[in-house]
Design a protein around this motif. Structure first.
Motif, PDB file in Angstrom:
ATOM      1  N   ASP A 156      41.678  58.568  58.863  1.00 31.35           N
ATOM      2  CA  ASP A 156      41.547  59.259  60.144  1.00 31.35           C
ATOM      3  C   ASP A 156      42.429  60.512  60.100  1.00 31.35           C
ATOM      4  N   THR A 159      44.073  61.941  63.540  1.00 31.28           N
ATOM      5  CA  THR A 159      45.174  61.178  64.134  1.00 31.28           C
ATOM      6  C   THR A 159      46.404  61.190  63.240  1.00 31.28           C
ATOM      7  N   LEU A 160      46.195  61.010  61.922  1.00 33.17           N
ATOM      8  CA  LEU A 160      47.346  61.010  61.018  1.00 33.17           C
ATOM      9  C   LEU A 160      48.064  62.347  61.092  1.00 33.17           C
ATOM     10  N   GLU A 162      48.030  64.479  63.669  1.00 30.40           N
ATOM     11  CA  GLU A 162      48.694  64.603  64.971  1.00 30.40           C
ATOM     12  C   GLU A 162      49.976  63.775  65.003  1.00 30.40           C
ATOM     13  N   ALA A 163      49.882  62.571  64.421  1.00 28.41           N
ATOM     14  CA  ALA A 163      51.063  61.710  64.397  1.00 28.41           C
ATOM     15  C   ALA A 163      52.190  62.391  63.629  1.00 28.41           C
ATOM     16  N   ALA A 164      51.843  62.969  62.479  1.00 27.57           N
ATOM     17  CA  ALA A 164      52.868  63.630  61.670  1.00 27.57           C
ATOM     18  C   ALA A 164      53.438  64.834  62.409  1.00 27.57           C
ATOM     19  N   THR A 173      54.387  69.594  54.668  1.00 27.86           N
ATOM     20  CA  THR A 173      54.759  68.176  54.623  1.00 27.86           C
ATOM     21  C   THR A 173      53.533  67.311  54.864  1.00 27.86           C
ATOM     22  N   ARG A 177      52.752  64.999  51.906  1.00 26.00           N
ATOM     23  CA  ARG A 177      53.270  63.638  52.057  1.00 26.00           C
ATOM     24  C   ARG A 177      52.285  62.692  52.727  1.00 26.00           C
ATOM     25  N   ILE A 178      51.378  63.230  53.529  1.00 23.89           N
ATOM     26  CA  ILE A 178      50.450  62.346  54.248  1.00 23.89           C
ATOM     27  C   ILE A 178      49.061  62.406  53.634  1.00 23.89           C
ATOM     28  N   PRO A 181      48.752  61.823  49.273  1.00 20.17           N
ATOM     29  CA  PRO A 181      48.854  60.433  48.797  1.00 20.17           C
ATOM     30  C   PRO A 181      47.649  59.584  49.182  1.00 20.17           C
ATOM     31  N   ASN A 182      47.050  59.920  50.326  1.00 23.00           N
ATOM     32  CA  ASN A 182      45.915  59.135  50.776  1.00 23.00           C
ATOM     33  C   ASN A 182      44.633  59.465  50.027  1.00 23.00           C
ATOM     34  N   ALA A 259      43.674  45.218  50.424  1.00 26.37           N
ATOM     35  CA  ALA A 259      44.972  44.819  50.943  1.00 26.37           C
ATOM     36  C   ALA A 259      45.234  45.449  52.301  1.00 26.37           C
ATOM     37  N   ARG A 260      44.562  46.574  52.562  1.00 24.19           N
ATOM     38  CA  ARG A 260      44.869  47.315  53.781  1.00 24.19           C
ATOM     39  C   ARG A 260      44.459  46.572  55.041  1.00 24.19           C
TER      40      ARG A 260
ATOM     41  N   LEU B  53      49.432  69.201  70.875  1.00 21.63           N
ATOM     42  CA  LEU B  53      48.339  69.046  69.922  1.00 21.63           C
ATOM     43  C   LEU B  53      47.109  69.814  70.371  1.00 21.63           C
ATOM     44  N   PHE B  82      50.143  56.242  69.075  1.00 22.48           N
ATOM     45  CA  PHE B  82      48.707  56.436  69.202  1.00 22.48           C
ATOM     46  C   PHE B  82      47.978  55.118  69.374  1.00 22.48           C
ATOM     47  N   TYR B  88      50.791  55.458  58.263  1.00 20.00           N
ATOM     48  CA  TYR B  88      50.367  56.023  56.994  1.00 20.00           C
ATOM     49  C   TYR B  88      50.085  54.889  56.021  1.00 20.00           C
ATOM     50  N   GLY B 133      48.460  47.915  56.091  1.00 19.61           N
ATOM     51  CA  GLY B 133      47.227  47.145  55.918  1.00 19.61           C
ATOM     52  C   GLY B 133      47.448  45.650  55.906  1.00 19.61           C
TER      53      GLY B 133
END
Lengths: 260, 361
Positions: A156, A159-160, A162-164, A173, A177-178, A181-182, A259-260, B53, B82, B88, B133
């Motif tokens: 997402d 959202t990720l 906005e959160a950061a 960053t 960093r977000i 890696p994803n 695993a997530r 935002l 949220f 993450y 997760g």
């Protein structure tokens, strides 16, 4: 009946693909009269030109991967985040290298960046290397972009981000960093395709007159009997290794996802 | 003391569509402001505007006295939680929580100390090394809150944080958020579409509809003195009974099927227009004999439906052409099709203008 038929078709297909390969490998091993040997491979691997062109192409492939990553990840991210309506346009642009032949691209380069142009990139070795890297990046763009875009689809992004942002992170960053890696696995699979493309590419390297592996393959093919087949086998192994690595990496992601 | 958050004349539009119109709200330090309204009312957009935002079209946003209208989100000193948690996936719980501090260059010792504090507060110490997760919804929500808590921001923003949880967990987390607010004295802006969440958590509620603020007030004010029909209908479950009535001097007349209209005396109605909507909460209508007081008046009503709900029994009757719900004690002998004397507590009544929906008393 149907079972037997499907086996027959499968065997036919396998024969179609494997027989030439077996022939190629068999021939590459028969340099010495009357017995199998690795003479052709020894000759190839001992050839300083092989080592030079091979390492040149590996270097170019790595640079192309880094450049492609720096170009594609932020672009795909930004398009997903802020310009979703431009996605079809960007997708079309990234598909163009599949439609426009490499030779057209490279002639365009030579015309645009020749020594009498405003940006004489072909006038120096560094400039030409740079140009070649851009060319390689263009060729791998369809694969790289698609891989990264698919990777971004699984998270997402909005959202990720906005959160950061609300946690105090800036754009660098967030990307480093977000987002990266994803989508790292996606980037890696794009990277392996890029690697395979660069290792085998002939047109651009030949026309820009750079000592790459592709032109060397061609040169050997024109002048030697057994060595080209040893080279082809080596190139083939490289490609398959790349594909194997993609598989491996994808499997890791699946594991991660479960695993997530 | 300056308000911790002051929004004045805020407007937001996408093209020619106005999403937020002339929003004016301010809260003091330690306030728990809940933005509540049906979906599409602009409450989440308003929260995103506060977070930075979403750019705003007009007006200003001050956080702790500083103009933050055009400041980027990362410099607003806020922390947001949220609905989808936005954890993450590639980082461990501990890394997720410390991310904000790391970004701001907080030293490692402080990071560790705060991580421990917050983990203990939220009871997530056991899974600090897991990935998001591997956590359940409630645990993820705690981590998301932890990530906001370690920041020590001026303002916490919660965007429907409980709506992805199941009913039982939601109630649990709700009381935890309330406890947390008491303990920390934090200033919070909280968005929800759930009016019960709004009532239980808020020190101040903003009810919104169509990008316009309908009413701002304490939960009690909103509940007892709704500013218009929308607020009256939206807040409270079951909703407030809104009964069409006519004013006759100091009496209100309500139609009932198969009998003469009910006449209730209420000196407050003197001077009101002839046609009004009378608003009365289900709990302000009781079985006769179970409610006393000078404002209580009785009338016999035909019962259409009886709904036992465990702690209470709801009975439905038709008054003024509307289904009217009364909340009775469980031992009531009310039966469908029979007549029952109901007591109306006119001390709690609200009157509205039928056309504009505006409150009259």
């Amino acid at each position: 009946m149907t079972r037997a038929a499907s086996w027959a078709i499968l065997l036919l297909g396998l024969t179609y693909f494997i027989l030439p390969l077996l022939g190629m490998i068999e021939f590459s091993l028969s340099m010495r009269r009357g017995e199998y040997s690795f003479d052709a491979y020894v000759a190839v691997l001992g050839d300083p030109q092989f080592r030079q062109t091979f390492s040149y192409s590996v270097m170019m492939a790595l640079l192309t991967i880094v450049f492609g990553m720096l170009l594609v990840v932020p672009t795909a991210f930004w398009v997903r985040l802020k310009l979703p309506h431009l996605r079809p346009v960007i997708e079309f642009i990234t598909l163009l290298p599949l439609v426009i032949p490499a030779i057209v691209v490279v002639f365009g380069y030579i015309r645009l960046y020749n020594t009498s142009s405003w940006l004489p990139l072909t006038g120096s070795v560094l400039g030409t290397n740079l140009l070649l890297m851009f060319g390689y990046a263009t060729l791998s763009l369809p694969y790289m972009y698609r891989a990264v875009d698919t990777g971004l689809r699984t998270i997402d992004v909005t959202t990720l981000t906005e959160a950061a942002q609300s946690l105090g992170a800036g754009w660098i960053t967030i990307l480093g960093r977000i987002i990266l890696p994803n989508v790292l696995v996606a980037v890696l699979s794009g990277a392996f395709v890029t690697f395979a493309i660069v290792m085998g590419e002939f047109t651009m390297a030949a026309l820009l007159n750079r000592p790459a592996f592709g032109p060397y393959l061609q040169l050997m093919g024109a002048n030697k009997a057994y060595e080209p087949f040893a080279l082809a086998t080596i190139a083939f192994i490289i490609t398959w290794a790349c594909m194997g690595l993609i598989q491996l990496v994808t499997r890791f992601t699946k594991h991660d996802k479960a695993a997530r | 003391m300056a308000p911790i958050l002051e929004i004045s004349k805020l407007r937001k539009s996408y093209g020619s569509t106005e999403i937020l119109k002339d929003i004016n709200v301010s809260i003091d330090k330690g306030d728990f402001l809940v933005l509540v309204g049906p979906s599409g009312c602009g409450k989440s957009t308003l929260l995103n505007c506060i977070a930075g935002l979403e750019p705003i079209t007009g007006g200003s946003i001050l956080i702790d006295g500083q103009d933050m209208t055009h400041v980027s989100p990362k410099d607003r000193n806020i922390a947001m939680v949220f609905q989808s948690y936005a954890l993450y996936p590639t980082m461990s719980v501990a890394k997720n929580i410390t991310f904000g501090m790391k970004v701001r260059g907080v030293d490692q010792a402080t990071q560790d100390r705060k991580l421990r504090e917050v983990a203990q507060q939220l009871q997530i110490e056991a899974y600090l090394n897991r990935r998001p997760g591997q956590l359940s919804g409630g645990q993820r929500q705690r981590v998301a809150m932890g990530r906001a808590l370690v920041r020590d921001p001026k303002l916490f923003l919660f965007d429907e944080p409980l709506s992805n949880l199941d009913a039982k967990l939601r109630v649990e987390m709700r009381s935890e958020i309330k406890k947390l607010h008491h303990r920390l004295g934090a200033s919070i802006v909280y968005v929800t579409h759930d009016q019960i969440e709004a009532m239980t958590l808020a020190t101040k509620i903003v009810v919104m509809k169509g990008g316009v603020i309908q009413q701002i007030g304490t939960p009690q004010e909103i509940y007892n003195r709704p500013a218009n029909l929308f607020v009256a209908d939206f807040m409270g479950s079951p909703a407030m009974n809104l009964i069409p009535a006519r004013v006759r001097g100091t009496q209100v007349e309500i139609d009932r099927p198969g009998a003469a209209p009910i006449l209730l005396s209420d000196p407050k109605v003197a001077g009101l227009p002839e046609n009004v909507i009378l608003g009365l909460r289900p709990e302000d209508i009781a079985e006769a004999g179970y409610r006393a007081g000078s404002d209580v008046q009785q009338a016999a009503c035909q019962i259409d439906l009886v709904e036992p709900a465990g702690a209470d029994t709801y009975v439905v009757s038709t008054l003024g052409g509307k289904a009217v719900t009364a909340r009775l004690h469980t031992e009531t002998r009310a039966a469908p099709g029979e007549s029952l004397d109901l007591a109306f507590d006119l001390g709690k009544v609200s009157y509205f203008e039928p056309d504009s929906g505006r409150r009259l008393n």
